[in-house]
Design an enzyme around this catalytic site. Structure first.
Site, PDB file in Angstrom:
ATOM      1  N   VAL A  21     -28.067 -27.383 121.845  1.00  0.00           N
ATOM      2  CA  VAL A  21     -26.975 -28.052 122.554  1.00  0.00           C
ATOM      3  C   VAL A  21     -27.365 -29.524 122.708  1.00  0.00           C
ATOM      4  O   VAL A  21     -28.356 -29.843 123.364  1.00  0.00           O
ATOM      5  CB  VAL A  21     -26.751 -27.412 123.942  1.00  0.00           C
ATOM      6  CG1 VAL A  21     -25.622 -28.130 124.683  1.00  0.00           C
ATOM      7  CG2 VAL A  21     -26.425 -25.933 123.789  1.00  0.00           C
ATOM      8  N   ASP A  22     -26.593 -30.423 122.063  1.00  0.00           N
ATOM      9  CA  ASP A  22     -26.962 -31.837 122.157  1.00  0.00           C
ATOM     10  C   ASP A  22     -26.473 -32.420 123.484  1.00  0.00           C
ATOM     11  O   ASP A  22     -25.789 -31.752 124.270  1.00  0.00           O
ATOM     12  CB  ASP A  22     -26.444 -32.627 120.941  1.00  0.00           C
ATOM     13  CG  ASP A  22     -24.936 -32.658 120.842  1.00  0.00           C
ATOM     14  OD1 ASP A  22     -24.242 -32.482 121.880  1.00  0.00           O
ATOM     15  OD2 ASP A  22     -24.421 -32.859 119.726  1.00  0.00           O
ATOM     16  N   SER A  23     -26.832 -33.687 123.727  1.00  0.00           N
ATOM     17  CA  SER A  23     -26.590 -34.242 125.062  1.00  0.00           C
ATOM     18  C   SER A  23     -25.091 -34.344 125.385  1.00  0.00           C
ATOM     19  O   SER A  23     -24.690 -34.089 126.515  1.00  0.00           O
ATOM     20  CB  SER A  23     -27.253 -35.616 125.181  1.00  0.00           C
ATOM     21  OG  SER A  23     -26.704 -36.507 124.229  1.00  0.00           O
ATOM     22  N   SER A  64     -22.698 -32.420 124.190  1.00  0.00           N
ATOM     23  CA  SER A  64     -22.189 -31.064 124.424  1.00  0.00           C
ATOM     24  C   SER A  64     -22.639 -30.543 125.774  1.00  0.00           C
ATOM     25  O   SER A  64     -21.922 -29.789 126.431  1.00  0.00           O
ATOM     26  CB  SER A  64     -22.657 -30.126 123.306  1.00  0.00           C
ATOM     27  OG  SER A  64     -22.127 -30.562 122.082  1.00  0.00           O
ATOM     28  N   MET A  65     -23.850 -30.941 126.215  1.00  0.00           N
ATOM     29  CA  MET A  65     -24.346 -30.513 127.523  1.00  0.00           C
ATOM     30  C   MET A  65     -23.414 -31.022 128.628  1.00  0.00           C
ATOM     31  O   MET A  65     -23.160 -30.322 129.616  1.00  0.00           O
ATOM     32  CB  MET A  65     -25.778 -31.026 127.727  1.00  0.00           C
ATOM     33  CG  MET A  65     -26.488 -30.379 128.898  1.00  0.00           C
ATOM     34  SD  MET A  65     -26.688 -28.581 128.713  1.00  0.00           S
ATOM     35  CE  MET A  65     -27.049 -28.129 130.408  1.00  0.00           C
TER      36      MET A  65
END
Lengths: 408, 80
Positions: B38-40, B42-43
């Site tokens: 989960v990239d930043s 998407s977080m």
């Protein structure tokens, strides 16, 4: 004339006529219209309720999670670039990524994202605005996503010159290869603005056809009863490659990109110069750049958008810059006007016309404007031995771009 | 009050929706970035969706402490 030859080795498109190049080209040769009614609820109050929308939705091609991080214009760009890349054979042949560039534009950018996120901002507040908003709305987004997918590291350039964008992106690709800055350029453009705000804006300019009851007959370049352009959406990609680079890997070559001419009108922000002076200079520059004369140009894929103001000036311009002999067509009669993507799609049509020796028709030219004094491929595709062809694109802001493709 | 298992399953739904994470891969010991990719950006979406789903407020300075699914479950359990 440059000593470096540039050739076309791959094509990709997603358009109102088909989800790829082959189906789009088949539809063009068959004279099919991609224009239909806008059935969305928002279209009800608009004066214009027709458009040429994609034949194949991006959701049928792009994986769901990736798609929610792409503006529609970016998704189309990626779809067309993937097709062109696969078509070129470069995926298998391999390419030096430091010598691979992208030159890809959009006329308007991620306007659907901008407007949708503004609705979220208004209704739910700033915290609900997607963190993907900025990379989705930025006008270099389509170019950047293509560069990311293909690993292009020789620069990702994003053109914006309204309806001349696609052609200008191709012209920049030619410059980059001739200048030795890249061996391969992924060139093209995309546009996705079938949304009530852009439509209302163009309609307020009285630039669009309101032939709502006859969508397929609404885009009618040079017809006496034309009443404006029909908005289309889509994207097109052209892989440009240094000729010796293509030859060394035994690539299949569609055509040569022999020359380009770019001028500006200095006349009006939106009105075309009725004498087409800037267009004439662009065409003459391109012909000279290709080392040709007007007599060598057998076919013109015209910009002609079906507006009362624009279509006839270009006819004067073609006659002045090239002569009375070329067979002319406007594929916008079928695809609608893809705005920033028009130059890319019409370059593809021009390239395939050369390769296949057949000119796609201008449909709906039932009652030609009495000033139309050039040979138009009206109603039906026309076979012709084409050694060299020119593609015109003109844009709001007074941008004029002419491209010359020749038989490989 | 939702149980830890219910919160985990709710997070799994969110992770599938915004980041394409297979729900079967979601477990308390899994790291959002290292295990679930989960990239930043998407977080941020996961956090906002979780706030809505569980009726909690997750301040930005708290998000950096939520390394694993279990960290998020614990925070939501304590604050909703």
């Amino acid at each position: 004339m440059s000593s470096v030859d540039v050739v076309v080795t791959g094509l990709g498109a997603t358009t109102p006529l088909g989800g790829d190049v082959a189906s789009t080209w088949d539809a063009m040769l068959a004279g099919r219209s991609g224009v239909g009614p806008l059935t969305q609820e928002w279209a009800g109050p608009l004066p214009v309720r027709i458009a040429a929308q994609l034949a194949v939705e991006p959701s049928e091609i792009i994986e769901r999670v990736k798609l929610r991080r792409l503006d529609r214009a970016e998704a189309m760009a990626v779809i067309s670039a993937r097709e062109a890349w696969a078509d070129s054979g470069l995926a298998d042949a391999g390419v030096d990524q430091d010598r691979l560039a992208v030159s890809f534009g959009t006329g308007i950018g991620g306007v659907i994202t901008t407007l949708e996120q503004n609705e979220i901002l208004q209704s739910s507040g700033p915290r609900r605005v997607s963190p993907h908003t900025v990379p989705m709305l930025m006008p270099n987004g389509p170019a950047a996503h293509i560069g990311l997918e293909l690993g292009a590291r020789a620069g990702v350039r994003a053109m914006a010159s309204a309806c001349a964008t696609g052609a200008e992106a191709v012209a920049l690709g030619l410059d980059l290869i001739r200048a030795g800055r890249a061996d391969v350029v992924v060139a093209g453009s995309t546009e996705a603005v079938v949304h009530p705000l852009p439509i209302a804006g163009f309609a307020s300019m009285r630039a669009m056809s309101t032939r709502n009851d006859e969508p397929e007959r609404a885009s009618r370049p040079w017809d006496a009863n034309r009443d404006g352009f029909v908005l289309g959406e889509g994207a097109g990609t052209i892989i440009l490659e240094r000729a010796d680079h293509a030859a060394a890997r035994g690539a299949r070559v569609y055509a040569r990109l022999a020359g380009a001419g770019i001028t500006s009108d200095g006349y009006d922000i939106v009105q075309p110069d009725p004498e087409c002076a800037g267009g004439i200079r662009a065409m003459r520059t391109a012909i000279r750049d290709a080392g040709l004369t007007g007599a060598d140009i057998h076919h013109v894929n015209a910009h002609a958008t079906s507006t009362p103001a624009g279509d006839m000036g270009e006819i004067k311009g073609i006659r002045a810059a090239i002569g009375g002999h070329p067979i002319v067509t406007s594929t916008k009669s079928m695809s609608g006007h893809l705005l920033g993507a028009a130059g890319a799609l019409e370059s593809i049509a021009t390239i395939l016309a050369i390769r296949d020796g057949i000119i796609p028709p201008t449909i709906n030219l039932d009652d030609p404007d009495e000033r139309l004094d050039l040979d138009v491929a009206a109603h039906k595709a026309r076979t012709a031995d084409i050694q060299a062809a020119l593609n015109n694109s003109f844009g709001f802001g007074g941008h004029n771009v002419a491209l010359i493709f020749t038989r490989a | 009050m939702a149980t830890r298992a219910e919160i985990t399953s709710g997070l799994a739904e969110i992770l599938e929706e915004v980041a394409g994470v297979n729900p079967d891969d979601v477990a308390e010991e899994k790291s959002f970035t290292d295990d679930l990719d989960v990239d930043s950006l998407s977080m941020v979406e996961v956090v906002v969706a979780a706030e809505e789903k569980f009726g909690v407020k997750i301040p930005d300075n708290e998000v950096q402490n939520l390394k694993t699914v279990g960290d998020a479950v614990t925070y939501i359990e304590a604050n909703h």
